[in-house]
Scaffold this motif. Structure first.
Motif, PDB file in Angstrom:
ATOM      1  N   ARG A   1     -37.652 -13.100   5.550  1.00  0.00           N
ATOM      2  CA  ARG A   1     -37.147 -11.946   4.866  1.00  0.00           C
ATOM      3  C   ARG A   1     -37.427 -10.560   5.569  1.00  0.00           C
TER       4      ARG A   1
ATOM      5  N   SER B   1     -25.128  -7.680  -3.340  1.00  0.00           N
ATOM      6  CA  SER B   1     -25.138  -7.347  -4.605  1.00  0.00           C
ATOM      7  C   SER B   1     -23.830  -7.893  -5.388  1.00  0.00           C
ATOM      8  N   GLU B   2     -23.873  -7.450  -6.724  1.00  0.00           N
ATOM      9  CA  GLU B   2     -22.473  -7.754  -7.603  1.00  0.00           C
ATOM     10  C   GLU B   2     -21.331  -7.096  -7.246  1.00  0.00           C
TER      11      GLU B   2
ATOM     12  N   ASP C   1     -30.831 -24.279   0.486  1.00  0.00           N
ATOM     13  CA  ASP C   1     -31.495 -23.315   1.442  1.00  0.00           C
ATOM     14  C   ASP C   1     -32.134 -23.917   2.549  1.00  0.00           C
TER      15      ASP C   1
ATOM     16  N   HIS D   1     -27.201 -12.453   2.971  1.00  0.00           N
ATOM     17  CA  HIS D   1     -27.334 -13.009   1.984  1.00  0.00           C
ATOM     18  C   HIS D   1     -27.657 -12.207   0.678  1.00  0.00           C
ATOM     19  N   GLN D   2     -27.467 -12.792  -0.408  1.00  0.00           N
ATOM     20  CA  GLN D   2     -27.810 -11.922  -1.454  1.00  0.00           C
ATOM     21  C   GLN D   2     -27.219 -10.751  -1.588  1.00  0.00           C
TER      22      GLN D   2
ATOM     23  N   HIS E   1     -19.709 -16.544  -9.966  1.00  0.00           N
ATOM     24  CA  HIS E   1     -20.150 -15.299 -10.247  1.00  0.00           C
ATOM     25  C   HIS E   1     -19.576 -14.649 -11.653  1.00  0.00           C
TER      26      HIS E   1
ATOM     27  N   ARG F   1     -25.084  -3.678  -0.302  1.00  0.00           N
ATOM     28  CA  ARG F   1     -26.336  -3.736  -0.514  1.00  0.00           C
ATOM     29  C   ARG F   1     -26.748  -2.549  -1.226  1.00  0.00           C
TER      30      ARG F   1
ATOM     31  N   THR G   1     -27.847 -17.830 -11.166  1.00  0.00           N
ATOM     32  CA  THR G   1     -28.564 -19.096 -10.614  1.00  0.00           C
ATOM     33  C   THR G   1     -29.073 -19.673 -12.123  1.00  0.00           C
TER      34      THR G   1
ATOM     35  N   PHE H   1     -35.892  -8.544   1.770  1.00  0.00           N
ATOM     36  CA  PHE H   1     -34.589  -9.345   1.504  1.00  0.00           C
ATOM     37  C   PHE H   1     -34.011  -9.994   2.900  1.00  0.00           C
ATOM     38  N   HIS H   2     -33.100 -10.996   2.299  1.00  0.00           N
ATOM     39  CA  HIS H   2     -32.511 -11.803   3.429  1.00  0.00           C
ATOM     40  C   HIS H   2     -31.191 -11.212   3.741  1.00  0.00           C
TER      41      HIS H   2
ATOM     42  N   SER I   1     -22.414 -23.845  -3.377  1.00  0.00           N
ATOM     43  CA  SER I   1     -23.411 -22.903  -2.542  1.00  0.00           C
ATOM     44  C   SER I   1     -23.430 -23.603  -1.238  1.00  0.00           C
TER      45      SER I   1
END
Length: 311
Positions: free
Chosen positions: A78, A168-169, A11, A165-166, A245, A154, A2, A161-162, A259
């Motif tokens: 969340r 991990s790398e 969002d 979404h989100q 990314h 995850r 970000t 957390f959501h 996004s």
């Protein structure tokens, strides 16, 4: 990823757009697929190749639809950290439904191509048992590949957390995304397009535009639409987000656009549950309208091609 970019506007917009997309898709998709299962399993009760594939596809669509209410909730709320396992299970079901549908549609295209373009080999290659084996193979393949992969997306922690979404790398590593693009979409897409084009060409080249032949063409176009319309934008969006990314795309405005694009495209990809109903309609209509042995369009065309080749 970000940096100094703010994605709050995206969002907030998606909280409303997801409701607009998901609620109709969930309602109509649930009704259409339950009705399809009822028609194929109760009314028709004829386990030909096409009905087996369509039944498996309807089950895949229902598997995709099941997590949607949780996905809507997770967008606006969340989840506590102790729900990480539940979130992983829901994400696995969701992606198994997506890529199971992709590979099932590919199997349908190949089966139809064999029946129409290779009528001599079709007697040996096509059978209800072979169709059932192909469907079971698709289920086992997507479960075996996606389950361990998604579970690693995850990283367990204490923070809320959501879900959906989100990631991990690990979920955006080159090995995962490249494999997803090639084996999850590009390879099946090439097979579907090639088989569909050759099948349509064979039908038109035969010069016999019978009602069954026209119905078969409609089935092919509907299957092709159910594949390309939902999944092409979503996988293009995944590729662009992967470039973000990887640091290839660094401009803040482009990041915000991407996004919005990936979230919108992923929402629209779920419409495949409704588009597949086109395939169900044509298959069910043709099966019911056939008086002798419930011959499907592809089987009828195979025999027509076989008899033509002897003239």
């Amino acid at each position: 990823m970000t940096n100094n970019c703010s994605f709050e506007g995206v969002d907030q917009l998606m909280t409303y757009l997801e409701l607009v997309f998901y609620i109709p898709i969930f309602i109509f998709g649930l009704i259409l697929n339950v009705v399809a299962l009822f028609v194929f399993c109760v009314i028709l009760r004829k386990w030909a190749e096409s009905t087996i594939y369509m039944t498996s596809l309807a089950l895949m669509d229902l598997l995709l639809l099941f997590p949607l209410p949780f996905k809507i909730h997770a967008t606006n709320h969340r989840w506590p950290a102790n729900l990480y396992p539940l979130c992983s299970v829901l994400e696995i079901l969701y992606f198994v439904g997506i890529y199971g549908s992709i590979y099932t549609i590919m199997c349908i295209a190949v089966d139809r191509w064999v029946a129409i373009c290779h009528p001599f080999k079709a007697k040996q290659l096509r059978s209800p048992r072979a169709a059932l084996g192909a469907c079971m193979g698709v289920w086992m393949l997507v479960l075996a590949v996606i389950s361990p992969t998604i579970y690693r997306f995850r990283e367990a922690g204490q923070a809320d957390f959501h879900c959906f979404h989100q990631f991990s790398e690990n979920g955006w590593s080159p090995s995962v995304i490249i494999s997803l693009q090639i084996f999850g979409f590009l390879l099946p897409a090439l097979v579907v397009v090639k088989c569909s084009v050759q099948t349509i060409w064979a039908l038109k080249k035969s010069g016999k535009q019978s009602p069954k032949s026209q119905a078969c063409v409609k089935i092919i176009y509907s299957s092709l639409s159910a594949f390309l319309l939902p999944f092409t934008p979503s996988h293009l969006a995944i590729l662009l987000q992967f470039l973000v990314h990887q640091g290839v795309i660094e401009d803040c405005e482009n990041k915000i656009r991407i996004s919005l694009f990936i979230q919108t495209a992923m929402c629209l990809s779920n419409i495949t549950c409704c588009l597949d109903a086109l395939c169900y309609y044509f298959i069910a209509h043709e099966v019911r309208s056939t008086k002798h042995n419930f011959r499907l369009p592809m089987i009828s065309q195979r025999r027509a091609t076989f008899s033509t080749s002897e003239v």
